[in-house]
Design a protein around this motif. Structure first.
Motif, PDB file in Angstrom:
ATOM      1  N   HIS A   1       0.864  -1.173   0.000  1.00 53.18           N
ATOM      2  CA  HIS A   1       0.000   0.000   0.000  1.00 53.18           C
ATOM      3  C   HIS A   1       0.903   1.228   0.000  1.00 53.18           C
ATOM      4  CE1 HIS A   1      -4.102  -1.574   0.791  1.00 53.18           C
ATOM      5  NE2 HIS A   1      -3.453  -2.572   1.353  1.00 53.18           N
ATOM      6  N   ALA A   2       0.700   2.145  -0.916  1.00 48.10           N
ATOM      7  CA  ALA A   2       1.473   3.391  -0.959  1.00 48.10           C
ATOM      8  C   ALA A   2       0.610   4.536  -0.457  1.00 48.10           C
ATOM      9  CB  ALA A   2       1.953   3.683  -2.372  1.00 48.10           C
ATOM     10  N   ILE A   3       1.132   5.277   0.502  1.00 45.06           N
ATOM     11  CA  ILE A   3       0.463   6.481   0.990  1.00 45.06           C
ATOM     12  C   ILE A   3       1.286   7.676   0.536  1.00 45.06           C
ATOM     13  CG2 ILE A   3      -0.364   7.752   2.993  1.00 45.06           C
ATOM     14  CD1 ILE A   3      -0.610   5.104   4.475  1.00 45.06           C
ATOM     15  N   MET A   4       0.664   8.533  -0.259  1.00 49.97           N
ATOM     16  CA  MET A   4       1.352   9.670  -0.863  1.00 49.97           C
ATOM     17  C   MET A   4       0.787  10.955  -0.268  1.00 49.97           C
ATOM     18  SD  MET A   4       1.056   8.264  -4.792  1.00 49.97           S
ATOM     19  CE  MET A   4       2.105   9.572  -5.452  1.00 49.97           C
ATOM     20  N   GLY A   5       1.641  11.697   0.432  1.00 51.72           N
ATOM     21  CA  GLY A   5       1.190  12.919   1.085  1.00 51.72           C
ATOM     22  C   GLY A   5       1.834  14.160   0.489  1.00 51.72           C
ATOM     23  N   ALA A   6       1.056  15.245   0.438  1.00 54.48           N
ATOM     24  CA  ALA A   6       1.578  16.532  -0.050  1.00 54.48           C
ATOM     25  C   ALA A   6       0.734  17.646   0.551  1.00 54.48           C
ATOM     26  CB  ALA A   6       1.523  16.599  -1.572  1.00 54.48           C
ATOM     27  N   ARG A   7       1.299  18.853   0.549  1.00 53.97           N
ATOM     28  CA  ARG A   7       0.529  19.982   1.077  1.00 53.97           C
ATOM     29  C   ARG A   7      -0.651  20.311   0.173  1.00 53.97           C
ATOM     30  NH1 ARG A   7       5.688  22.263   1.854  1.00 53.97           N
ATOM     31  NH2 ARG A   7       5.297  23.834   0.238  1.00 53.97           N
ATOM     32  N   THR A   8      -0.412  20.271  -1.167  1.00 53.77           N
ATOM     33  CA  THR A   8      -1.452  20.568  -2.144  1.00 53.77           C
ATOM     34  C   THR A   8      -1.305  19.607  -3.328  1.00 53.77           C
ATOM     35  OG1 THR A   8      -0.172  22.123  -3.473  1.00 53.77           O
ATOM     36  CG2 THR A   8      -1.282  23.014  -1.523  1.00 53.77           C
ATOM     37  N   LYS A   9      -2.301  19.599  -4.188  1.00 54.67           N
ATOM     38  CA  LYS A   9      -2.250  18.758  -5.384  1.00 54.67           C
ATOM     39  C   LYS A   9      -1.041  19.085  -6.246  1.00 54.67           C
ATOM     40  CE  LYS A   9      -4.859  17.462  -9.519  1.00 54.67           C
ATOM     41  NZ  LYS A   9      -6.120  17.630 -10.298  1.00 54.67           N
ATOM     42  N   ASP A  10      -0.720  20.366  -6.365  1.00 51.99           N
ATOM     43  CA  ASP A  10       0.387  20.784  -7.224  1.00 51.99           C
ATOM     44  C   ASP A  10       1.734  20.261  -6.745  1.00 51.99           C
ATOM     45  OD1 ASP A  10      -1.370  22.119  -8.841  1.00 51.99           O
ATOM     46  OD2 ASP A  10      -1.021  24.088  -7.938  1.00 51.99           O
ATOM     47  N   LEU A  11       1.838  19.921  -5.468  1.00 53.39           N
ATOM     48  CA  LEU A  11       3.109  19.460  -4.909  1.00 53.39           C
ATOM     49  C   LEU A  11       3.196  17.938  -4.813  1.00 53.39           C
ATOM     50  CD1 LEU A  11       3.599  22.111  -2.068  1.00 53.39           C
ATOM     51  CD2 LEU A  11       4.729  22.020  -4.304  1.00 53.39           C
ATOM     52  N   LEU A  12       2.185  17.243  -5.310  1.00 51.34           N
ATOM     53  CA  LEU A  12       2.212  15.783  -5.278  1.00 51.34           C
ATOM     54  C   LEU A  12       3.117  15.259  -6.386  1.00 51.34           C
ATOM     55  CD1 LEU A  12       0.847  13.275  -3.887  1.00 51.34           C
ATOM     56  CD2 LEU A  12      -0.691  13.243  -5.862  1.00 51.34           C
ATOM     57  N   LEU A  13       4.065  14.398  -6.011  1.00 51.68           N
ATOM     58  CA  LEU A  13       5.060  13.898  -6.959  1.00 51.68           C
ATOM     59  C   LEU A  13       4.820  12.438  -7.323  1.00 51.68           C
ATOM     60  CD1 LEU A  13       8.328  15.298  -5.327  1.00 51.68           C
ATOM     61  CD2 LEU A  13       6.967  16.343  -7.134  1.00 51.68           C
ATOM     62  N   LEU A  14       5.168  12.096  -8.549  1.00 53.05           N
ATOM     63  CA  LEU A  14       5.314  10.705  -9.016  1.00 53.05           C
ATOM     64  C   LEU A  14       4.031   9.876  -8.952  1.00 53.05           C
ATOM     65  CD1 LEU A  14       8.777   9.886  -7.383  1.00 53.05           C
ATOM     66  CD2 LEU A  14       8.320  10.858  -9.634  1.00 53.05           C
TER      67      LEU A  14
END
Length: 280
Positions: A127-140
């Motif tokens: 399971h991968a949990i991908m966190g970012a402050r905003t959508k624009d900063l979400l990587l990969l």
């Protein structure tokens, strides 16, 4: 000299470089890192391998512009050359048997992806949990979706602009409470890793953290990357960067990361005012 083969800009301050490094690509493993010196007057800074290809002879790393060196690197273009790149350094991530959660926050997703990819390649459920402050900063996101089914990808953003609003511990707790993971790997900002660790401890689940202290040489000689693990001093560059997260002194790590904020600010100001030695 290491030629920049490809430059990718993910957002205003986040970039990826693909550089020509055939020998390095042959020996890279998930979890390891490299040290970069942009020019003769530059400092050495660590970046984790985001990807590599031994057949084509390249490696990739991702960075966010936060100080003088990353500001300088962001000005480089395809075809330019970086003076020094040393690696692979550090210990590869150990991958025990069972089901895994791989958590990446912010630029830490560049580290999380090769770990998740290797786990999938060796037959683990992930399971991968991908966190970012905003959508624009979400990587990969595209890369993660290329190796995992949608129901095994969990995206959180602080502002709710994409995925689930909130922090990475929300899906982490949901997965752990359902008994769907035997191990956790986390990498990202120190507060995120600390609370991911506390969540894993609630469910008696082993958790590994990839630590990111300040480094100078990356070979264990300078001692700058000291971290306190279960009351013992370790060097993240040679003993890590992965450690049992339940034994990390998070307050010490956070304090060490902030030790040179004043000097870092002065260095960036000198660069912006064109008085830095690296511009002479």
């Amino acid at each position: 000299m290491f030629k920049i083969l490809q430059k990718t800009q993910f957002s205003e301050k986040v970039f990826k470089f693909r550089i020509e490094a055939p020998e390095m690509a042959k020996h890279a493993h998930a979890g390891q890192f490299l040290m970069v010196r942009a020019n003769e007057c530059g400092e050495r800074v660590p970046f984790t391998f985001a990807d590599w290809n031994a057949e084509e002879g390249w490696v990739e790393f991702i960075f966010m512009v936060v100080g003088k060196t990353t500001t300088l690197l962001s000005s480089y273009q395809e075809g330019d050359a970086i003076l020094d790149v040393t690696g692979p350094l550090g210990q590869p991530t150990e991958m025990g048997e069972g089901k895994w959660i791989v958590i990446g926050g912010g630029v830490g997703l560049a580290i999380a992806f090769p770990v998740a990819r290797q786990l999938v390649a060796t037959g683990h459920e992930v399971h991968a949990i991908m966190g970012a402050r905003t959508k624009d900063l979400l990587l990969l996101e595209e890369q993660f979706r290329s190796i995992l089914d949608d129901d095994h990808i969990h995206i959180t953003t602080d502002d709710g602009s994409y995925g689930e609003k909130g922090v990475v511990t929300i899906p982490e707790e949901r997965i752990l409470s359902a008994g769907e993971a035997d191990h956790v790997f986390c990498v990202g900002p120190v507060p995120m890793m600390k609370f991911a660790t506390l969540t894993a401890e609630k469910y008696n689940t082993p958790i590994i953290a990839s630590l990111n202290p300040i480094m100078v040489d990356g070979t264990g000689m300078c001692g700058c990357c000291r971290v306190e693990i279960d009351g013992q001093t370790k060097f993240a560059c040679v003993d890590g960067p992965d450690f049992d997260a339940t034994k990390v002194d998070w307050n010490d790590l956070r304090a060490r990361q902030a030790a040179y904020l004043t000097e870092e600010g002065q260095s960036l100001k000198a660069y912006e005012e064109a008085t830095c030695a690296c511009q002479r």
